[in-house]
Design a protein around this motif. Structure first.
Motif, mmCIF file in Angstrom:
data_model
loop_
_atom_site.group_PDB
_atom_site.id
_atom_site.type_symbol
_atom_site.label_atom_id
_atom_site.label_comp_id
_atom_site.label_asym_id
_atom_site.label_seq_id
_atom_site.Cartn_x
_atom_site.Cartn_y
_atom_site.Cartn_z
ATOM 1 N N GLU A 59 0.842 -0.991 -0.038
ATOM 2 C CA GLU A 59 0.031 -0.123 0.032
ATOM 3 C C GLU A 59 0.805 1.262 -0.070
ATOM 4 O O GLU A 59 0.536 2.163 -0.768
ATOM 5 N N GLU A 60 1.936 1.429 0.914
ATOM 6 C CA GLU A 60 2.807 2.164 0.622
ATOM 7 C C GLU A 60 3.456 2.612 -0.318
ATOM 8 O O GLU A 60 3.718 3.645 -0.967
ATOM 9 N N ALA A 61 3.974 1.702 -0.989
ATOM 10 C CA ALA A 61 4.521 1.769 -2.606
ATOM 11 C C ALA A 61 3.495 2.277 -3.368
ATOM 12 O O ALA A 61 3.905 3.013 -4.293
ATOM 13 N N VAL A 62 2.300 1.846 -3.653
ATOM 14 C CA VAL A 62 1.257 2.380 -4.368
ATOM 15 C C VAL A 62 1.127 3.765 -4.118
ATOM 16 O O VAL A 62 0.884 4.500 -5.027
ATOM 17 N N ASP A 63 1.103 4.124 -2.815
ATOM 18 C CA ASP A 63 0.741 5.758 -2.553
ATOM 19 C C ASP A 63 2.035 6.519 -2.924
ATOM 20 O O ASP A 63 1.999 7.728 -3.535
ATOM 21 N N GLU A 64 3.320 5.833 -2.970
ATOM 22 C CA GLU A 64 4.547 6.716 -3.592
ATOM 23 C C GLU A 64 4.380 7.017 -4.995
ATOM 24 O O GLU A 64 4.752 7.873 -5.591
ATOM 25 N N GLU A 65 3.702 6.048 -5.608
ATOM 26 C CA GLU A 65 3.736 5.999 -7.153
ATOM 27 C C GLU A 65 2.902 7.095 -7.665
ATOM 28 O O GLU A 65 2.956 7.443 -8.777
ATOM 29 N N ASN A 66 1.683 7.112 -6.965
ATOM 30 C CA ASN A 66 0.704 7.956 -7.228
ATOM 31 C C ASN A 66 1.205 9.423 -6.722
ATOM 32 O O ASN A 66 0.582 10.476 -7.376
ATOM 33 N N GLU A 67 2.156 9.722 -6.127
ATOM 34 C CA GLU A 67 2.579 11.237 -5.982
ATOM 35 C C GLU A 67 3.250 11.841 -7.047
ATOM 36 O O GLU A 67 3.819 10.979 -8.117
ATOM 37 N N PRO A 68 2.614 13.041 -7.361
ATOM 38 C CA PRO A 68 3.357 13.652 -8.560
ATOM 39 C C PRO A 68 4.806 14.080 -8.403
ATOM 40 O O PRO A 68 5.178 14.405 -7.210
ATOM 41 N N GLU A 69 5.770 13.774 -9.586
ATOM 42 C CA GLU A 69 7.001 14.051 -9.284
ATOM 43 C C GLU A 69 7.326 15.573 -9.493
ATOM 44 O O GLU A 69 6.705 16.280 -10.317
ATOM 45 N N ILE A 70 8.182 16.124 -8.687
ATOM 46 C CA ILE A 70 8.518 17.537 -8.957
ATOM 47 C C ILE A 70 10.033 17.774 -9.341
ATOM 48 O O ILE A 70 10.918 16.781 -8.652
ATOM 49 N N LYS A 71 10.205 18.573 -10.402
ATOM 50 C CA LYS A 71 11.486 18.521 -11.068
ATOM 51 C C LYS A 71 12.370 19.275 -9.972
ATOM 52 O O LYS A 71 11.862 20.064 -9.383
ATOM 53 N N LEU A 72 13.596 19.226 -10.000
ATOM 54 C CA LEU A 72 14.602 19.720 -9.178
ATOM 55 C C LEU A 72 14.541 21.374 -9.350
ATOM 56 O O LEU A 72 14.353 22.063 -8.307
ATOM 57 N N GLU A 80 11.732 23.233 -10.197
ATOM 58 C CA GLU A 80 10.582 23.592 -9.521
ATOM 59 C C GLU A 80 10.798 23.478 -7.739
ATOM 60 O O GLU A 80 10.219 24.547 -7.307
ATOM 61 N N ALA A 81 11.325 22.626 -7.332
ATOM 62 C CA ALA A 81 11.633 22.434 -5.951
ATOM 63 C C ALA A 81 12.447 23.664 -5.536
ATOM 64 O O ALA A 81 12.133 24.130 -4.357
ATOM 65 N N ILE A 82 13.351 23.960 -6.246
ATOM 66 C CA ILE A 82 14.178 25.261 -5.803
ATOM 67 C C ILE A 82 13.458 26.479 -5.907
ATOM 68 O O ILE A 82 13.423 27.243 -4.868
ATOM 69 N N HIS A 83 12.314 26.566 -6.924
ATOM 70 C CA HIS A 83 11.579 27.822 -6.864
ATOM 71 C C HIS A 83 10.616 27.844 -5.568
ATOM 72 O O HIS A 83 10.287 28.662 -5.180
ATOM 73 N N LEU A 84 10.240 26.578 -5.324
ATOM 74 C CA LEU A 84 9.253 26.466 -4.252
ATOM 75 C C LEU A 84 9.895 26.981 -2.740
ATOM 76 O O LEU A 84 9.505 27.520 -1.980
ATOM 77 N N CYS A 85 11.288 26.552 -2.630
ATOM 78 C CA CYS A 85 11.874 27.084 -1.681
ATOM 79 C C CYS A 85 12.269 28.500 -1.394
ATOM 80 O O CYS A 85 12.158 28.948 -0.527
ATOM 81 N N GLU A 86 12.635 28.900 -2.865
ATOM 82 C CA GLU A 86 12.454 30.628 -2.707
ATOM 83 C C GLU A 86 11.069 31.135 -2.353
ATOM 84 O O GLU A 86 11.367 32.115 -1.739
ATOM 85 N N GLN A 87 10.098 30.665 -2.925
ATOM 86 C CA GLN A 87 8.879 31.033 -2.438
ATOM 87 C C GLN A 87 8.650 31.081 -0.822
ATOM 88 O O GLN A 87 7.985 31.735 -0.327
ATOM 89 N N MET A 88 8.869 29.973 -0.301
ATOM 90 C CA MET A 88 8.767 29.717 1.177
ATOM 91 C C MET A 88 9.664 30.646 1.973
ATOM 92 O O MET A 88 9.239 31.134 3.136
ATOM 93 N N GLU A 89 10.727 30.778 1.393
ATOM 94 C CA GLU A 89 11.719 31.905 2.030
ATOM 95 C C GLU A 89 11.077 33.391 2.186
ATOM 96 O O GLU A 89 10.962 33.987 3.204
#
Length: 197
Positions: free
Chosen positions: A123-136, A138-147
């Protein structure tokens, strides 16, 4: 009280009471001399027969002089002092016997096909597969927004702590991003520029 502070006199005085009652001096008195209170469980015929057989075996051993002193009672033999529970046991189950019985019943039901065992890891593996992948990036941009949000809406203390953690995360993300890149030589850069123009 002429036996006060005199152990031998006190024991001989007590022997006057124990010998007529139990048939032995106090220093030879053991649990087998005390009357035993039997519960309802001894009324079962199999237990009564086992008790009788064991008593006969003890009598035979005593007659053959294989038992020295007073023999143990049936209760003392079945529940020796060494087996009394002392402290915590690493084999103890939190839910006790009821949890063990429930688990065994469940396993038997699974074997008979009456129940289905669910694997939590799947069940945990299935949940991880359904999560959307975030590009690096995009993650850096989200960090800047959180800052920016932390500085705008947070207090000095919370903002400072959060910003430090966000910046550490940004460093890790940028390192991952640049690890996949390859460095270009100056010749390739000039050749690429000349082709575009």
């Amino acid at each position: 009280m002429d036996a006060e502070h005199d152990t031998k006199k006190a024991l001989s005085g007590l022997d006057q009471f124990t010998i007529p009652i139990f048939g032995c001096p106090i220093n030879q008195l053991c649990v087998s001399h005390l009357p035993q209170v039997h519960s309802q469980i001894w009324d079962l015929p199999q237990l009564a027969e086992a008790s009788k057989t064991l008593s006969e075996a003890i009598g035979y051993l005593k007659k053959c002089k294989q038992i020295i002193g007073m023999p143990l009672t049936l209760e003392e033999m079945l529940n020796p002092v060494e087996e009394e529970e002392i402290g915590e046991s690493r084999y103890r189950v939190a839910g006790g016997d009821a949890e063990i019985v429930a688990k065994v019943n469940h396993e038997m039901a699974v074997k008979r096909g009456e129940a289905v065992e669910v694997d939590d890891e799947v069940e945990e593996a299935v949940d991880e597969e359904n999560e959307p992948e975030i590009k690096l990036s995009e993650a850096i941009h989200l960090c800047e927004q959180m800052e920016h949000i932390s500085i705008t809406y947070g207090t000095c203390k919370t903002s400072l702590n959060l910003i430090r953690h966000i910046q550490k995360l940004q460093i890790e993300l940028r390192q991952r991003e640049t690890a996949g890149l390859s460095q270009s030589t100056l010749d390739r850069y000039v050749a690429a520029k000349s082709m575009n123009t």
